[in-house]
Design a protein around this motif. Sequence first.
Motif, PDB file in Angstrom:
ATOM      1  N   UNK A  40     -46.034  -2.584 142.694  1.00  0.00           N
ATOM      2  CA  UNK A  40     -46.720  -2.574 144.184  1.00  0.00           C
ATOM      3  C   UNK A  40     -47.812  -3.840 144.308  1.00  0.00           C
ATOM      4  N   UNK A  41     -48.371  -4.078 143.162  1.00  0.00           N
ATOM      5  CA  UNK A  41     -49.520  -5.217 143.103  1.00  0.00           C
ATOM      6  C   UNK A  41     -48.520  -6.489 143.590  1.00  0.00           C
ATOM      7  N   UNK A  42     -47.643  -6.821 142.755  1.00  0.00           N
ATOM      8  CA  UNK A  42     -46.838  -7.703 142.860  1.00  0.00           C
ATOM      9  C   UNK A  42     -46.428  -8.108 144.154  1.00  0.00           C
ATOM     10  N   UNK A  43     -45.891  -7.146 145.007  1.00  0.00           N
ATOM     11  CA  UNK A  43     -45.542  -7.124 146.623  1.00  0.00           C
ATOM     12  C   UNK A  43     -46.689  -7.407 147.106  1.00  0.00           C
ATOM     13  N   UNK A  44     -47.673  -6.850 147.176  1.00  0.00           N
ATOM     14  CA  UNK A  44     -48.860  -7.197 148.056  1.00  0.00           C
ATOM     15  C   UNK A  44     -49.369  -8.437 147.641  1.00  0.00           C
ATOM     16  N   UNK A  45     -49.447  -8.990 146.443  1.00  0.00           N
ATOM     17  CA  UNK A  45     -49.617 -10.373 146.367  1.00  0.00           C
ATOM     18  C   UNK A  45     -48.755 -11.580 146.799  1.00  0.00           C
ATOM     19  N   UNK A  46     -47.276 -11.170 146.771  1.00  0.00           N
ATOM     20  CA  UNK A  46     -46.458 -12.051 147.359  1.00  0.00           C
ATOM     21  C   UNK A  46     -46.200 -11.846 149.027  1.00  0.00           C
ATOM     22  N   UNK A  47     -46.495 -10.607 149.328  1.00  0.00           N
ATOM     23  CA  UNK A  47     -46.178 -10.393 150.896  1.00  0.00           C
ATOM     24  C   UNK A  47     -47.294 -10.238 151.702  1.00  0.00           C
TER      25      UNK A  47
END
Length: 564
Positions: A553-560
């Motif tokens: 989830x943290x990766x996707x928040x950082x990416x999107x």
Amino acid sequence: MNQFTFPDTLPPCSGIQPAFMRHFSGWHLGMGLASNITGLLHGLHILSNEQPGCKAAAMGMSLWGIQSHPLAPGMGQWALKAKSMGLQTENALTRIMTGLATLPELSEADNELMDTWYALARQDDRSLILRFLAVVLADPNKALAWLHHCWQDLIYLGKPEIPRAALDMIPWNAAMLPLKARMEADWAFHCQPPEKALEHIEELAPDTWGLWRAYAGGELLLRMGQKNKGKAALAGLWKAIPWHVNLTLKLYDLFNPIPLATETDTEDVAILAYSWNKADLLADTLDSLAKSSVGTARIFALNNGSTDHTADVLKKARERFGPDRFHIETLPINVGAPAARNWLLSLPQVRASKWTAFLDDDIVLPKNWLLHLLGAAQGHQNIGAVGCRITAATPPFGLQSADYNLFPAPPAPTEPGSLPNRVLVFDNCAGSTDTGMFTYTRPCLSVSGCCHMIRMQAVEKAGGFDLRYTPSQFDDLDRDLRSALASMPAIYAGDLAIRHVQHSSLAKSQTPRQIGHVMGNKLKLDTKYTDDELTALGRDNMQRLWSDLETKHAFLVDRLGSRA
């Protein structure tokens, strides 16, 4: 460019909230089925009065639920409740929600007809099926309840014209016509080639079905090989419903695909198969094995007391692979699955391997199955087993199993006069249609034994298969439980699908004798582990899943980015 945009009507919502972990023991397990969603909605609505984040999640989940599972019992009521909390829906969807919320469900009075349908759906009599449907779907009060009851069976019939005809038998009123279009799109998604199905999805009104339209469109684009467009559609959806566990895991893998191993990595693999009187199915399995990329892995096949022409099938396979790579073990009687597996595990060349890959004798292997499993295991030194998604062998490839995990609750005391039910396994796909929601990779407690790899180190630490489960049933799960207790859990690689010709023996158990055997083995499983062991398994399993989910989830928040 994203061709599946939708109105931005949902309130901002964080995808990971303390309340999710604190109040929902099963949030991390997944929400790929309608029953998962309705169960979570009950708790979210209770918490909504005091926690704004849960209120936002309740509205988003209600909208997703009514769009993705419109016929599911209770979904209309939850959507209307969210509407009263401030959920914005356009007029057509509001009318559908209202209509669905007031329709009666099937009751005990319909049991005899439900039994009739169960028998008909497992026959190949098109005329009788259509006659039955013409009767039950003509009832304006219960037509949609019957459609929901029959729909999955209709999809699985393998006769696309029948579910399509069923939709035309229903006396749709004007307010419900957009629901008919939604079900026609569902039919196309499962029964038509992706290119044709996409046309039906695109025709849906974004204002009415925008969330599901984005998901279905994105999934079809992925199946068509248009990864960037599919990923864009799913990314747009995720930003609106970032709490969706399955979508989070799936989208993360699209940004971070698991690399395939190389054929050099196959040197330490022993491929193991055993069979009893399934010569023709075994021949097809071995043919798909020969056509796949197994590098220099050696193959060990056990003839488990077969009386058909299994011996000839194995002899031909040895000629095809070569005697140095294909080894045959022959037993005079059928010793059952656990003993057959242990026999193969005991062979010196197998014991010297790093990995063993067990194959059922009735599966169809894709070309890179072994490289995929090995790739998923790379970088995980403590993984004891690697498994994948198991589906039916014929379209529309219904799901048979995905990843298995435990409900993180201590075993409940057994009521007097009742059998214990202490090992509470969450089967998160439960024979559903394959919508693509389980194409993710994550740690888990157990995987299907239909096609999976076991690290030999885990066998050394936790032992092989327990003979008490002979001839079969729960022996895979039991071994995975012991492996997890030895700090070597499993990992699920859902992007790999194995086609399984026959259902598991558990699913096929119908006679009193068969059901009694299943119940007996379940009793053995439920009484084998202490309260402390089961509590530790559930706790550790939950911690691994939450840690994995939070990282992705943290990766996707950082990416999107995040709307919260």
